[in-house]
Motif scaffolding. Structure first.
Motif, PDB file in Angstrom:
ATOM      1  N   GLN A 278       0.834  -1.205   0.000  1.00 35.85           N
ATOM      2  CA  GLN A 278       0.000   0.000   0.000  1.00 35.85           C
ATOM      3  C   GLN A 278       0.871   1.259   0.000  1.00 35.85           C
ATOM      4  O   GLN A 278       0.584   2.222  -0.701  1.00 35.85           O
ATOM      5  CB  GLN A 278      -0.947  -0.040   1.221  1.00 35.85           C
ATOM      6  CG  GLN A 278      -1.742   1.223   1.485  1.00 35.85           C
ATOM      7  CD  GLN A 278      -2.697   1.577   0.336  1.00 35.85           C
ATOM      8  OE1 GLN A 278      -2.956   0.755  -0.551  1.00 35.85           O
ATOM      9  NE2 GLN A 278      -3.212   2.797   0.345  1.00 35.85           N
TER      10      GLN A 278
ATOM     11  N   TYR B 143       2.201   1.674  -3.413  1.00 36.12           N
ATOM     12  CA  TYR B 143       1.108   2.121  -4.297  1.00 36.12           C
ATOM     13  C   TYR B 143       0.888   3.629  -4.136  1.00 36.12           C
ATOM     14  O   TYR B 143       0.739   4.362  -5.112  1.00 36.12           O
ATOM     15  CB  TYR B 143      -0.157   1.329  -3.972  1.00 36.12           C
ATOM     16  CG  TYR B 143      -1.372   1.841  -4.698  1.00 36.12           C
ATOM     17  CD1 TYR B 143      -1.485   1.725  -6.077  1.00 36.12           C
ATOM     18  CD2 TYR B 143      -2.414   2.462  -3.996  1.00 36.12           C
ATOM     19  CE1 TYR B 143      -2.596   2.221  -6.750  1.00 36.12           C
ATOM     20  CE2 TYR B 143      -3.526   2.954  -4.660  1.00 36.12           C
ATOM     21  CZ  TYR B 143      -3.607   2.834  -6.032  1.00 36.12           C
ATOM     22  OH  TYR B 143      -4.700   3.322  -6.694  1.00 36.12           O
TER      23      TYR B 143
ATOM     24  N   PRO C 107       2.197   0.675  -9.439  1.00 39.43           N
ATOM     25  CA  PRO C 107       0.958  -0.067  -9.677  1.00 39.43           C
ATOM     26  C   PRO C 107       1.041  -1.444  -9.018  1.00 39.43           C
ATOM     27  O   PRO C 107       1.831  -2.288  -9.436  1.00 39.43           O
ATOM     28  CB  PRO C 107       0.896  -0.204 -11.208  1.00 39.43           C
ATOM     29  CG  PRO C 107       2.018   0.644 -11.731  1.00 39.43           C
ATOM     30  CD  PRO C 107       3.024   0.785 -10.658  1.00 39.43           C
ATOM     31  N   VAL C 108       0.276  -1.635  -7.972  1.00 40.09           N
ATOM     32  CA  VAL C 108       0.404  -2.851  -7.152  1.00 40.09           C
ATOM     33  C   VAL C 108      -0.937  -3.562  -7.018  1.00 40.09           C
ATOM     34  O   VAL C 108      -1.987  -2.924  -6.939  1.00 40.09           O
ATOM     35  CB  VAL C 108       0.910  -2.459  -5.737  1.00 40.09           C
ATOM     36  CG1 VAL C 108       0.913  -3.650  -4.809  1.00 40.09           C
ATOM     37  CG2 VAL C 108       2.304  -1.866  -5.800  1.00 40.09           C
TER      38      VAL C 108
ATOM     39  N   PHE D  34      -5.343  -1.034  -9.934  1.00 41.35           N
ATOM     40  CA  PHE D  34      -4.227  -1.106  -8.995  1.00 41.35           C
ATOM     41  C   PHE D  34      -4.634  -0.602  -7.611  1.00 41.35           C
ATOM     42  O   PHE D  34      -5.649   0.078  -7.460  1.00 41.35           O
ATOM     43  CB  PHE D  34      -3.036  -0.319  -9.554  1.00 41.35           C
ATOM     44  CG  PHE D  34      -2.602  -0.835 -10.899  1.00 41.35           C
ATOM     45  CD1 PHE D  34      -2.254  -2.174 -11.051  1.00 41.35           C
ATOM     46  CD2 PHE D  34      -2.577  -0.010 -12.013  1.00 41.35           C
ATOM     47  CE1 PHE D  34      -1.881  -2.681 -12.292  1.00 41.35           C
ATOM     48  CE2 PHE D  34      -2.195  -0.503 -13.250  1.00 41.35           C
ATOM     49  CZ  PHE D  34      -1.857  -1.838 -13.393  1.00 41.35           C
ATOM     50  N   GLY D  35      -3.802  -0.981  -6.630  1.00 45.11           N
ATOM     51  CA  GLY D  35      -4.141  -0.608  -5.253  1.00 45.11           C
ATOM     52  C   GLY D  35      -5.240  -1.495  -4.699  1.00 45.11           C
ATOM     53  O   GLY D  35      -5.799  -1.205  -3.647  1.00 45.11           O
TER      54      GLY D  35
END
Ligand code: F6P
Length: 369
Positions: free
Chosen positions: A121, A124, A129-130, A314-315
Protein backbone atom coordinates in the motif's frame (compact mmCIF):
# COMPACT_ATOMS: atom_id res chain seq x y z
CA UNK A 1 2.44 -6.15 -19.89
CA UNK A 2 5.40 -7.17 -17.78
CA UNK A 3 4.66 -8.03 -14.17
CA UNK A 4 6.72 -8.85 -11.10
CA UNK A 5 5.56 -11.20 -8.34
CA UNK A 6 6.86 -11.53 -4.80
CA UNK A 7 5.91 -13.56 -1.74
CA UNK A 8 6.53 -11.84 1.60
CA UNK A 9 6.16 -12.58 5.32
CA UNK A 10 5.80 -16.06 6.78
CA UNK A 11 5.34 -18.81 4.21
CA UNK A 12 2.20 -20.89 4.05
CA UNK A 13 0.79 -23.71 1.94
CA UNK A 14 -0.77 -22.37 -1.26
CA UNK A 15 1.78 -19.63 -2.10
CA UNK A 16 3.05 -21.64 -5.07
CA UNK A 17 -0.48 -22.21 -6.29
CA UNK A 18 -0.98 -18.41 -6.38
CA UNK A 19 2.35 -17.88 -8.18
CA UNK A 20 1.22 -20.52 -10.70
CA UNK A 21 -2.25 -18.98 -11.07
CA UNK A 22 -0.88 -15.47 -11.67
CA UNK A 23 1.90 -16.65 -13.99
CA UNK A 24 -0.08 -19.09 -16.14
CA UNK A 25 -2.96 -16.69 -16.65
CA UNK A 26 -0.53 -13.85 -17.41
CA UNK A 27 1.44 -15.89 -19.93
CA UNK A 28 -1.81 -16.79 -21.68
CA UNK A 29 -2.50 -13.09 -22.08
CA UNK A 30 0.90 -12.72 -23.72
CA UNK A 31 2.47 -10.95 -20.72
CA UNK A 32 5.96 -11.44 -19.30
CA UNK A 33 6.44 -12.46 -15.68
CA UNK A 34 9.37 -12.23 -13.30
CA UNK A 35 9.53 -13.42 -9.68
CA UNK A 36 11.50 -11.48 -7.06
CA UNK A 37 13.48 -13.63 -4.66
CA UNK A 38 12.84 -13.43 -0.90
CA UNK A 39 9.99 -10.93 -0.93
CA UNK A 40 10.90 -7.25 -1.04
CA UNK A 41 14.62 -8.13 -0.78
CA UNK A 42 14.50 -9.15 -4.44
CA UNK A 43 12.86 -5.86 -5.44
CA UNK A 44 15.36 -3.74 -3.47
CA UNK A 45 18.41 -5.79 -4.49
CA UNK A 46 17.18 -6.54 -8.00
CA UNK A 47 17.34 -10.27 -7.48
CA UNK A 48 14.79 -11.99 -9.66
CA UNK A 49 14.06 -14.93 -11.90
CA UNK A 50 12.10 -15.04 -15.14
CA UNK A 51 8.99 -17.20 -14.81
CA UNK A 52 7.89 -19.28 -17.76
CA UNK A 53 5.28 -22.00 -18.06
CA UNK A 54 7.77 -24.71 -17.13
CA UNK A 55 8.88 -22.92 -13.97
CA UNK A 56 5.40 -22.97 -12.51
CA UNK A 57 4.34 -26.32 -13.86
CA UNK A 58 3.73 -28.92 -11.13
CA UNK A 59 4.10 -26.48 -8.23
CA UNK A 60 0.41 -26.34 -7.25
CA UNK A 61 1.00 -29.24 -4.89
CA UNK A 62 4.18 -27.85 -3.27
CA UNK A 63 4.20 -26.13 0.13
CA UNK A 64 6.42 -23.12 0.88
CA UNK A 65 7.30 -20.73 -1.94
CA UNK A 66 9.59 -21.32 -4.91
CA UNK A 67 10.44 -17.60 -4.79
CA UNK A 68 11.59 -17.59 -1.18
CA UNK A 69 10.30 -15.10 1.37
CA UNK A 70 11.43 -12.73 4.10
CA UNK A 71 9.58 -11.45 7.14
CA UNK A 72 11.95 -8.53 7.63
CA UNK A 73 12.70 -7.15 4.12
CA UNK A 74 10.93 -3.77 4.06
CA UNK A 75 11.87 -1.27 1.30
CA UNK A 76 11.01 1.63 3.64
CA UNK A 77 13.04 0.38 6.62
CA UNK A 78 15.58 -2.01 5.18
CA UNK A 79 17.53 -3.99 7.75
CA UNK A 80 19.10 -6.77 5.71
CA UNK A 81 22.91 -6.73 5.36
CA UNK A 82 24.90 -5.64 3.47
CA UNK A 83 22.56 -2.73 2.54
CA UNK A 84 21.03 -2.24 5.98
CA UNK A 85 21.17 -3.44 9.56
CA UNK A 86 18.67 -3.98 12.39
CA UNK A 87 20.29 -1.10 14.28
CA UNK A 88 20.13 1.28 11.30
CA UNK A 89 17.11 0.58 9.06
CA UNK A 90 17.37 2.45 5.71
CA UNK A 91 14.70 3.78 3.40
CA UNK A 92 15.55 1.98 0.14
CA UNK A 93 12.24 2.64 -1.59
CA UNK A 94 13.97 4.78 -4.23
CA UNK A 95 16.25 1.94 -5.44
CA UNK A 96 13.16 -0.31 -5.34
CA UNK A 97 11.30 2.08 -7.67
CA UNK A 98 14.39 2.38 -9.90
CA UNK A 99 14.63 -1.41 -10.22
CA UNK A 100 10.92 -1.58 -11.01
CA UNK A 101 11.35 0.97 -13.82
CA UNK A 102 14.67 -0.40 -15.15
CA UNK A 103 13.17 -3.87 -15.42
CA UNK A 104 10.37 -2.39 -17.53
CA UNK A 105 7.65 -3.57 -15.14
CA UNK A 106 4.04 -2.45 -15.47
CA UNK A 107 2.83 -3.86 -12.17
CA UNK A 108 3.79 -5.72 -9.02
CA UNK A 109 1.80 -8.55 -7.43
CA UNK A 110 2.58 -8.73 -3.70
CA UNK A 111 1.43 -11.93 -2.03
CA UNK A 112 1.55 -11.71 1.74
CA UNK A 113 -0.07 -10.94 5.07
CA UNK A 114 -0.70 -7.68 6.84
CA UNK A 115 2.96 -6.56 6.86
CA UNK A 116 3.59 -7.30 3.18
CA UNK A 117 0.30 -5.69 2.14
CA UNK A 118 0.98 -2.58 4.25
CA UNK A 119 4.28 -2.15 2.37
CA UNK A 120 2.42 -2.78 -0.92
CA UNK A 121 0.00 0.00 0.00
CA UNK A 122 2.90 2.37 0.79
CA UNK A 123 4.48 1.60 -2.60
CA UNK A 124 1.11 2.12 -4.30
CA UNK A 125 0.68 5.48 -2.59
CA UNK A 126 4.07 6.51 -3.95
CA UNK A 127 3.02 5.57 -7.47
CA UNK A 128 3.80 1.89 -8.01
CA UNK A 129 0.96 -0.07 -9.68
CA UNK A 130 0.40 -2.85 -7.15
CA UNK A 131 -2.05 -5.71 -6.68
CA UNK A 132 -2.20 -7.54 -3.32
CA UNK A 133 -3.01 -11.18 -2.59
CA UNK A 134 -3.81 -12.05 1.05
CA UNK A 135 -2.13 -15.04 2.67
CA UNK A 136 -1.91 -16.26 6.21
CA UNK A 137 -2.60 -19.44 8.11
CA UNK A 138 -4.08 -17.20 10.83
CA UNK A 139 -7.15 -16.32 8.69
CA UNK A 140 -7.28 -12.97 10.44
CA UNK A 141 -7.62 -10.46 7.57
CA UNK A 142 -10.88 -8.58 7.73
CA UNK A 143 -11.32 -7.84 4.03
CA UNK A 144 -11.64 -11.47 2.95
CA UNK A 145 -13.78 -14.28 4.32
CA UNK A 146 -10.85 -16.66 4.15
CA UNK A 147 -7.13 -16.69 3.39
CA UNK A 148 -5.30 -19.60 1.77
CA UNK A 149 -3.05 -21.59 4.08
CA UNK A 150 -5.63 -21.59 6.85
CA UNK A 151 -7.34 -24.78 5.74
CA UNK A 152 -4.01 -26.61 5.48
CA UNK A 153 -2.97 -25.46 8.96
CA UNK A 154 -6.38 -26.44 10.29
CA UNK A 155 -5.97 -29.94 8.89
CA UNK A 156 -2.62 -30.37 10.64
CA UNK A 157 -3.99 -29.02 13.93
CA UNK A 158 -7.11 -31.20 13.76
CA UNK A 159 -5.06 -34.30 13.02
CA UNK A 160 -2.90 -33.49 16.05
CA UNK A 161 -5.99 -33.15 18.27
CA UNK A 162 -7.31 -36.48 16.93
CA UNK A 163 -4.00 -38.16 17.63
CA UNK A 164 -3.61 -36.96 21.21
CA UNK A 165 -7.15 -38.13 21.94
CA UNK A 166 -6.23 -41.80 22.01
CA UNK A 167 -3.13 -41.34 24.13
CA UNK A 168 -4.99 -39.00 26.54
CA UNK A 169 -7.71 -41.62 26.95
CA UNK A 170 -5.26 -44.46 27.50
CA UNK A 171 -3.35 -42.62 30.23
CA UNK A 172 -6.17 -40.59 31.79
CA UNK A 173 -4.31 -37.41 31.08
CA UNK A 174 -4.98 -33.83 30.17
CA UNK A 175 -3.41 -33.20 26.77
CA UNK A 176 -2.83 -29.59 25.80
CA UNK A 177 -2.38 -28.85 22.09
CA UNK A 178 -1.08 -25.37 21.22
CA UNK A 179 -1.83 -23.92 17.80
CA UNK A 180 -0.50 -20.86 15.99
CA UNK A 181 -2.72 -17.94 14.95
CA UNK A 182 -1.10 -14.93 16.57
CA UNK A 183 -3.83 -12.59 17.95
CA UNK A 184 -6.74 -14.55 16.46
CA UNK A 185 -8.07 -17.89 17.64
CA UNK A 186 -9.39 -19.30 14.35
CA UNK A 187 -7.08 -22.31 14.11
CA UNK A 188 -7.63 -23.31 17.76
CA UNK A 189 -11.39 -22.74 17.52
CA UNK A 190 -11.98 -24.77 14.38
CA UNK A 191 -9.47 -27.54 15.24
CA UNK A 192 -11.01 -27.65 18.71
CA UNK A 193 -14.50 -28.03 17.32
CA UNK A 194 -13.49 -30.47 14.56
CA UNK A 195 -11.35 -32.57 16.91
CA UNK A 196 -13.95 -32.62 19.68
CA UNK A 197 -11.74 -30.68 22.11
CA UNK A 198 -13.16 -30.31 25.63
CA UNK A 199 -11.69 -26.90 26.38
CA UNK A 200 -10.75 -24.29 23.79
CA UNK A 201 -8.71 -21.27 24.86
CA UNK A 202 -8.63 -18.25 22.57
CA UNK A 203 -6.97 -14.82 22.65
CA UNK A 204 -10.46 -13.35 22.29
CA UNK A 205 -11.76 -14.98 25.51
CA UNK A 206 -9.16 -14.52 28.28
CA UNK A 207 -9.23 -17.61 30.50
CA UNK A 208 -9.71 -18.07 34.24
CA UNK A 209 -7.74 -20.87 35.92
CA UNK A 210 -10.72 -21.89 38.06
CA UNK A 211 -12.94 -22.37 34.99
CA UNK A 212 -10.40 -24.59 33.25
CA UNK A 213 -9.99 -26.71 36.40
CA UNK A 214 -13.77 -26.89 36.81
CA UNK A 215 -14.24 -28.07 33.21
CA UNK A 216 -11.70 -30.88 33.72
CA UNK A 217 -13.27 -31.84 37.10
CA UNK A 218 -16.82 -31.78 35.68
CA UNK A 219 -15.73 -34.25 33.02
CA UNK A 220 -14.07 -36.40 35.65
CA UNK A 221 -17.32 -36.47 37.63
CA UNK A 222 -19.09 -37.67 34.49
CA UNK A 223 -16.59 -40.53 34.29
CA UNK A 224 -14.38 -38.95 31.60
CA UNK A 225 -10.96 -39.20 33.09
CA UNK A 226 -9.15 -37.37 30.33
CA UNK A 227 -9.49 -33.98 28.75
CA UNK A 228 -8.24 -32.33 25.58
CA UNK A 229 -7.40 -28.64 25.71
CA UNK A 230 -6.79 -26.78 22.45
CA UNK A 231 -5.09 -23.47 23.13
CA UNK A 232 -4.19 -20.70 20.69
CA UNK A 233 -0.68 -19.31 21.10
CA UNK A 234 -2.15 -15.84 21.71
CA UNK A 235 -4.36 -16.97 24.61
CA UNK A 236 -3.88 -15.26 27.95
CA UNK A 237 -5.44 -15.27 31.38
CA UNK A 238 -7.84 -12.53 32.42
CA UNK A 239 -5.12 -10.74 34.32
CA UNK A 240 -2.11 -11.96 32.37
CA UNK A 241 -0.18 -11.10 29.25
CA UNK A 242 0.35 -13.09 26.07
CA UNK A 243 3.33 -15.45 26.12
CA UNK A 244 6.13 -13.98 24.01
CA UNK A 245 9.03 -16.28 23.10
CA UNK A 246 11.04 -14.01 20.86
CA UNK A 247 11.29 -10.47 19.59
CA UNK A 248 12.36 -10.28 15.92
CA UNK A 249 13.90 -6.88 15.23
CA UNK A 250 12.90 -5.34 11.91
CA UNK A 251 9.82 -7.52 11.47
CA UNK A 252 6.52 -5.62 10.86
CA UNK A 253 5.19 -7.38 13.96
CA UNK A 254 8.27 -8.21 16.04
CA UNK A 255 6.53 -10.35 18.69
CA UNK A 256 6.69 -14.12 18.34
CA UNK A 257 4.26 -15.99 20.56
CA UNK A 258 4.43 -19.50 21.97
CA UNK A 259 4.49 -21.52 25.15
CA UNK A 260 1.19 -20.52 26.80
CA UNK A 261 0.35 -24.25 26.96
CA UNK A 262 3.09 -24.72 29.57
CA UNK A 263 1.38 -22.08 31.72
CA UNK A 264 -1.90 -23.99 31.39
CA UNK A 265 -0.16 -27.25 32.39
CA UNK A 266 1.34 -25.47 35.40
CA UNK A 267 -1.96 -24.06 36.58
CA UNK A 268 -3.53 -27.53 36.38
CA UNK A 269 -0.65 -29.13 38.26
CA UNK A 270 -1.91 -30.88 41.39
CA UNK A 271 -5.44 -29.46 40.95
CA UNK A 272 -7.24 -32.23 39.11
CA UNK A 273 -5.51 -35.45 40.07
CA UNK A 274 -4.59 -35.90 36.40
CA UNK A 275 -1.21 -35.49 34.79
CA UNK A 276 -0.94 -33.15 31.87
CA UNK A 277 1.26 -33.09 28.78
CA UNK A 278 1.88 -30.39 26.22
CA UNK A 279 2.19 -30.49 22.41
CA UNK A 280 3.24 -27.23 20.72
CA UNK A 281 2.51 -27.61 17.01
CA UNK A 282 4.48 -24.58 15.79
CA UNK A 283 5.66 -24.46 12.19
CA UNK A 284 4.42 -27.97 11.40
CA UNK A 285 1.15 -26.13 10.74
CA UNK A 286 2.79 -24.07 7.99
CA UNK A 287 4.66 -26.87 6.28
CA UNK A 288 3.79 -29.48 3.70
CA UNK A 289 1.35 -29.68 0.85
CA UNK A 290 -1.69 -27.39 0.65
CA UNK A 291 -5.09 -29.03 1.00
CA UNK A 292 -7.34 -29.23 -2.10
CA UNK A 293 -9.36 -26.28 -0.72
CA UNK A 294 -6.25 -24.11 -0.40
CA UNK A 295 -5.07 -25.06 -3.91
CA UNK A 296 -8.49 -24.12 -5.24
CA UNK A 297 -8.62 -20.84 -3.30
CA UNK A 298 -5.04 -19.89 -4.20
CA UNK A 299 -5.64 -20.61 -7.89
CA UNK A 300 -8.76 -18.43 -7.82
CA UNK A 301 -6.84 -15.65 -6.07
CA UNK A 302 -4.00 -15.87 -8.63
CA UNK A 303 -6.38 -15.70 -11.59
CA UNK A 304 -8.37 -12.87 -10.00
CA UNK A 305 -5.11 -10.95 -9.51
CA UNK A 306 -4.59 -11.33 -13.29
CA UNK A 307 -8.07 -9.94 -13.95
CA UNK A 308 -7.43 -6.91 -11.73
CA UNK A 309 -4.13 -6.36 -13.57
CA UNK A 310 -5.84 -6.60 -16.96
CA UNK A 311 -8.39 -3.98 -15.85
CA UNK A 312 -5.57 -1.87 -14.33
CA UNK A 313 -7.35 -1.87 -10.98
CA UNK A 314 -4.23 -1.11 -8.99
CA UNK A 315 -4.14 -0.61 -5.25
CA UNK A 316 -6.60 -3.50 -4.99
CA UNK A 317 -6.32 -6.78 -3.13
CA UNK A 318 -8.05 -9.97 -4.23
CA UNK A 319 -10.59 -11.25 -1.75
CA UNK A 320 -13.08 -14.06 -1.35
CA UNK A 321 -16.51 -12.84 -0.29
CA UNK A 322 -19.61 -14.97 0.09
CA UNK A 323 -19.21 -17.35 -2.80
CA UNK A 324 -16.98 -15.47 -5.19
CA UNK A 325 -13.67 -13.79 -5.89
CA UNK A 326 -13.53 -10.01 -5.97
CA UNK A 327 -11.21 -7.06 -5.42
CA UNK A 328 -11.14 -4.66 -2.47
CA UNK A 329 -8.83 -1.73 -1.79
CA UNK A 330 -5.60 -2.71 -0.05
CA UNK A 331 -6.01 0.32 2.22
CA UNK A 332 -9.30 -1.07 3.53
CA UNK A 333 -7.75 -4.49 4.10
CA UNK A 334 -4.64 -3.75 6.13
CA UNK A 335 -4.38 -3.07 9.85
CA UNK A 336 -7.79 -4.55 10.50
CA UNK A 337 -7.74 -7.91 12.21
CA UNK A 338 -10.66 -10.29 11.93
CA UNK A 339 -10.93 -12.02 15.28
CA UNK A 340 -13.31 -14.52 16.84
CA UNK A 341 -16.26 -12.98 18.64
CA UNK A 342 -17.59 -14.75 21.73
CA UNK A 343 -21.11 -14.51 20.31
CA UNK A 344 -20.17 -16.07 16.96
CA UNK A 345 -22.45 -18.90 15.86
CA UNK A 346 -19.60 -21.39 15.89
CA UNK A 347 -18.66 -20.48 19.48
CA UNK A 348 -22.31 -20.98 20.39
CA UNK A 349 -22.27 -24.36 18.62
CA UNK A 350 -19.22 -25.44 20.62
CA UNK A 351 -20.87 -24.31 23.87
CA UNK A 352 -24.01 -26.21 22.90
CA UNK A 353 -22.08 -29.49 22.71
CA UNK A 354 -20.50 -28.87 26.10
CA UNK A 355 -17.14 -27.30 25.17
CA UNK A 356 -15.70 -24.87 27.68
CA UNK A 357 -13.88 -21.70 26.63
CA UNK A 358 -12.29 -21.35 30.06
CA UNK A 359 -14.28 -18.32 31.11
CA UNK A 360 -17.96 -18.81 31.89
CA UNK A 361 -18.11 -15.15 32.96
CA UNK A 362 -17.73 -14.19 29.31
CA UNK A 363 -19.44 -17.07 27.54
CA UNK A 364 -22.50 -17.13 29.85
CA UNK A 365 -23.12 -13.51 28.89
CA UNK A 366 -23.47 -14.37 25.23
CA UNK A 367 -24.76 -17.94 25.48
CA UNK A 368 -27.87 -18.70 23.47
CA UNK A 369 -30.46 -19.49 26.07
O1 F6P B 1 1.26 -15.27 10.83
C1 F6P B 1 1.59 -16.61 10.63
C2 F6P B 1 2.35 -17.18 11.80
O2 F6P B 1 2.62 -18.54 11.53
C3 F6P B 1 1.67 -17.01 13.15
O3 F6P B 1 0.62 -17.93 13.35
C4 F6P B 1 2.85 -17.17 14.07
O4 F6P B 1 2.60 -16.52 15.30
C5 F6P B 1 3.97 -16.51 13.33
O5 F6P B 1 3.59 -16.50 11.96
C6 F6P B 1 5.31 -17.19 13.44
O6 F6P B 1 6.27 -16.44 12.78
P1 F6P B 1 7.74 -16.94 12.44
O7 F6P B 1 7.64 -17.83 11.23
O8 F6P B 1 8.50 -15.71 12.19
O9 F6P B 1 8.23 -17.72 13.63
Amino acid sequence: MKIGILTGGGDCPGLNAVVRGVTKSALRRGWEVIGFRDGYRGLVERDYVRLGDRDVSGIIIRGGTILGTSNTANPFAYTLPPLGSAEKPRDLSKPAFKNFRDLGLDALVAIGGDGTLTMAQQLYKKGMPVIGVPKTIDNDLSATDVTFGFDSALNVATEAVDRVHTTAESHNRVMIVETMGRYAGWIALRAGIAGGGDIILLPEIPYRAKDIIKAVMDRKKRGKKFSIIVVAEGARSEKGEMTVTKVVKGSPDPLRLGGVSYKIAELLDGKTGLESRVVVLGHVQRGGEPTPFDRWLATGFGVMAGELLAKKKFGRMVSFRGFGFTGVSIASAVNKLRRVSPWAQEVQAALAVGTSFGNSGITDKYKNK
